[in-house]
Motif scaffolding. Structure first.
Motif, PDB file in Angstrom:
ATOM      1  N   VAL A 117       0.880  -1.020   0.086  1.00  0.00           N
ATOM      2  CA  VAL A 117      -0.061   0.136   0.047  1.00  0.00           C
ATOM      3  C   VAL A 117       0.909   1.252   0.091  1.00  0.00           C
ATOM      4  O   VAL A 117       0.415   2.317  -0.486  1.00  0.00           O
ATOM      5  CB  VAL A 117      -0.971  -0.094   1.085  1.00  0.00           C
ATOM      6  CG1 VAL A 117      -1.528   1.244   1.236  1.00  0.00           C
ATOM      7  CG2 VAL A 117      -1.838  -1.146   1.008  1.00  0.00           C
ATOM      8  N   GLY A 118       2.037   1.171   0.724  1.00  0.00           N
ATOM      9  CA  GLY A 118       2.962   2.195   0.637  1.00  0.00           C
ATOM     10  C   GLY A 118       3.504   2.665  -0.805  1.00  0.00           C
ATOM     11  O   GLY A 118       3.623   4.012  -1.018  1.00  0.00           O
ATOM     12  N   VAL A 119       3.818   1.521  -1.639  1.00  0.00           N
ATOM     13  CA  VAL A 119       4.214   1.785  -2.867  1.00  0.00           C
ATOM     14  C   VAL A 119       2.883   2.621  -3.792  1.00  0.00           C
ATOM     15  O   VAL A 119       3.215   3.519  -4.407  1.00  0.00           O
ATOM     16  CB  VAL A 119       4.509   0.750  -3.832  1.00  0.00           C
ATOM     17  CG1 VAL A 119       4.666   0.949  -5.156  1.00  0.00           C
ATOM     18  CG2 VAL A 119       5.706  -0.286  -3.230  1.00  0.00           C
ATOM     19  N   LEU A 120       1.722   2.240  -3.362  1.00  0.00           N
ATOM     20  CA  LEU A 120       0.654   2.941  -4.171  1.00  0.00           C
ATOM     21  C   LEU A 120       0.458   4.347  -3.591  1.00  0.00           C
ATOM     22  O   LEU A 120       0.428   5.284  -4.343  1.00  0.00           O
ATOM     23  CB  LEU A 120      -0.665   2.151  -4.022  1.00  0.00           C
ATOM     24  CG  LEU A 120      -0.754   0.737  -4.262  1.00  0.00           C
ATOM     25  CD1 LEU A 120      -2.130  -0.090  -3.973  1.00  0.00           C
ATOM     26  CD2 LEU A 120      -0.764   0.791  -6.065  1.00  0.00           C
ATOM     27  N   LEU A 121       0.756   4.632  -2.330  1.00  0.00           N
ATOM     28  CA  LEU A 121       0.631   6.163  -1.854  1.00  0.00           C
ATOM     29  C   LEU A 121       1.669   6.872  -2.320  1.00  0.00           C
ATOM     30  O   LEU A 121       1.511   7.829  -2.540  1.00  0.00           O
ATOM     31  CB  LEU A 121       0.660   5.694  -0.176  1.00  0.00           C
ATOM     32  CG  LEU A 121      -0.893   5.741   0.412  1.00  0.00           C
ATOM     33  CD1 LEU A 121      -0.589   5.453   1.942  1.00  0.00           C
ATOM     34  CD2 LEU A 121      -1.579   7.015   0.227  1.00  0.00           C
ATOM     35  N   GLY A 122       3.066   6.331  -2.546  1.00  0.00           N
ATOM     36  CA  GLY A 122       4.011   6.870  -3.150  1.00  0.00           C
ATOM     37  C   GLY A 122       3.836   7.450  -4.419  1.00  0.00           C
ATOM     38  O   GLY A 122       3.905   8.502  -4.802  1.00  0.00           O
ATOM     39  N   ALA A 123       3.233   6.536  -5.121  1.00  0.00           N
ATOM     40  CA  ALA A 123       2.871   6.697  -6.566  1.00  0.00           C
ATOM     41  C   ALA A 123       1.708   7.940  -6.590  1.00  0.00           C
ATOM     42  O   ALA A 123       1.973   8.704  -7.482  1.00  0.00           O
ATOM     43  CB  ALA A 123       2.605   5.596  -7.425  1.00  0.00           C
ATOM     44  N   LEU A 124       0.849   7.869  -5.895  1.00  0.00           N
ATOM     45  CA  LEU A 124      -0.062   9.000  -5.934  1.00  0.00           C
ATOM     46  C   LEU A 124       0.604  10.246  -5.372  1.00  0.00           C
ATOM     47  O   LEU A 124       0.012  11.202  -5.963  1.00  0.00           O
ATOM     48  CB  LEU A 124      -1.322   8.446  -4.798  1.00  0.00           C
ATOM     49  CG  LEU A 124      -2.434   9.517  -4.570  1.00  0.00           C
ATOM     50  CD1 LEU A 124      -3.084   9.848  -5.750  1.00  0.00           C
ATOM     51  CD2 LEU A 124      -3.508   9.077  -3.410  1.00  0.00           C
ATOM     52  N   TYR A 125       1.148  10.296  -4.306  1.00  0.00           N
ATOM     53  CA  TYR A 125       1.938  11.500  -3.760  1.00  0.00           C
ATOM     54  C   TYR A 125       2.830  11.930  -5.058  1.00  0.00           C
ATOM     55  O   TYR A 125       2.873  13.288  -5.162  1.00  0.00           O
ATOM     56  CB  TYR A 125       2.686  11.298  -2.561  1.00  0.00           C
ATOM     57  CG  TYR A 125       1.736  11.350  -1.272  1.00  0.00           C
ATOM     58  CD1 TYR A 125       0.369  10.922  -1.167  1.00  0.00           C
ATOM     59  CD2 TYR A 125       2.232  12.064  -0.086  1.00  0.00           C
ATOM     60  CE1 TYR A 125      -0.303  11.027  -0.253  1.00  0.00           C
ATOM     61  CE2 TYR A 125       1.364  12.360   0.774  1.00  0.00           C
ATOM     62  CZ  TYR A 125       0.349  11.670   0.932  1.00  0.00           C
ATOM     63  OH  TYR A 125      -0.563  11.808   2.072  1.00  0.00           O
ATOM     64  N   ALA A 126       3.492  11.141  -5.841  1.00  0.00           N
ATOM     65  CA  ALA A 126       4.253  11.420  -6.657  1.00  0.00           C
ATOM     66  C   ALA A 126       3.500  12.366  -7.773  1.00  0.00           C
ATOM     67  O   ALA A 126       4.070  13.365  -8.255  1.00  0.00           O
ATOM     68  CB  ALA A 126       4.981  10.435  -7.259  1.00  0.00           C
ATOM     69  N   VAL A 127       2.333  11.723  -8.048  1.00  0.00           N
ATOM     70  CA  VAL A 127       1.590  12.160  -9.187  1.00  0.00           C
ATOM     71  C   VAL A 127       1.115  13.756  -8.731  1.00  0.00           C
ATOM     72  O   VAL A 127       1.095  14.578  -9.575  1.00  0.00           O
ATOM     73  CB  VAL A 127       0.409  11.566  -9.668  1.00  0.00           C
ATOM     74  CG1 VAL A 127      -0.703  12.333 -10.798  1.00  0.00           C
ATOM     75  CG2 VAL A 127       0.705  10.184 -10.359  1.00  0.00           C
TER      76      VAL A 127
END
Length: 275
Positions: A117-127
């Motif tokens: 889930v951290g990977v998904l959050l990281g990608a979301l925050y990156a966008v």
């Protein structure tokens, strides 16, 4: 519980609370403001539009878009680091880790679900961060008649590396949260290190001969090396040029921090009894 079910449970847990979007709003506002100020000041300097600009050295137009866009990571990295830390410490603070372990007795699976889930959050925050830096940054550059380089392969490579950096920062945060159970202490450590200790160390490294050989391996410096551009490495006045890593070495260094924190935290804290 399988990893898929544990990850689904973790996903629900993270996105049904308010902390993720509160930090996201702060991230967007902070990055957009910083990128706008940088773009305005640097564009004005590069074009000679600043009052008295001809009296001193001007900023070169070369690499200016990358410098502005990289504000997403150079100043915004503290937000994915914080959300990763809060993903774990919130469970300790609110004592929800007990039902989590009851539902997922295999603690490694529970921790790995947080990583997923951290990977998904990281990608979301990156966008969100990239949109917040590229949007206003490109507008200011174009407004001064400079090439925003939106369609260049270099810019898209920069964007890809920024996404990787954000994901790695969330993983570092999860490692910190696993290692330091107390939420207040963990947040203080994160803020003091990222906003004071490392910036001071890197500044000294730019002027003290040989020190940058060590500060180049600090997390923030490794992140900037991975991205390939940062306002903190663009110029250091009359000081000596700081040592920087190759982009791949910066990525491996940041990944190494995440792995070390996660492993130590797992064996020293995550497997301990909870009440």
């Amino acid at each position: 519980m399988s990893l898929a079910r544990a990850s689904r449970s973790e996903f629900t847990k993270q996105f049904t609370t308010s902390i993720w979007w509160i930090l996201a709003i702060a991230l967007v506002a902070y990055v957009a403001f910083t990128a706008s100020v940088l773009a305005l000041a640097l564009s004005a300097s590069a074009t000679g539009a600043l009052p008295g600009a001809g009296e001193g050295p001007q900023v070169s137009e070369e690499g200016l878009p990358a410098l502005v866009y990289s504000a997403a990571t150079s100043v915004g990295y503290v937000f994915p680091l914080l959300i990763g830390t809060l993903m774990v410490t919130t469970e300790f603070r609110h004592k929800t880790l007990t039902p989590t372990f009851l539902a997922t007795p295999r603690r490694f699976t529970a921790l790995f679900a947080k990583v997923v889930v951290g990977v998904l959050l990281g990608a979301l925050y990156a966008v969100l961060a990239i949109a917040s830096s590229v949007g206003p940054g490109a507008a200011f550059l174009a407004g001064f008649g400079l090439d925003a380089e939106i369609t260049s392969t270099e810019t898209w490579s920069l964007v890809g590396r920024m996404v990787i950096a954000f994901v790695l920062w969330v993983l570092v945060g999860i490692g910190v949260g696993t290692l330091v159970r107390n939420q207040v202490v963990a947040i203080v450590i994160v803020l003091v290190f990222t906003q004071f200790l490392e910036p001071v160390g890197r500044l000294l490294g730019a002027f003290v001969e040989g020190l940058s050989d060590f500060t180049a391996y600090l997390p923030g410096a490794a992140s900037d090396a991975l991205v390939g551009a940062s306002v903190f490495t663009a110029g250091v006045g009359n000081g000596s040029a700081p040592t920087t890593l190759e982009w791949w070495a910066g990525g491996l260094t940041l990944l190494g921090y995440a792995a070390v924190f996660l492993v130590i935290g797992y064996f020293s804290s995550w497997r301990r009894d909870v009440t």
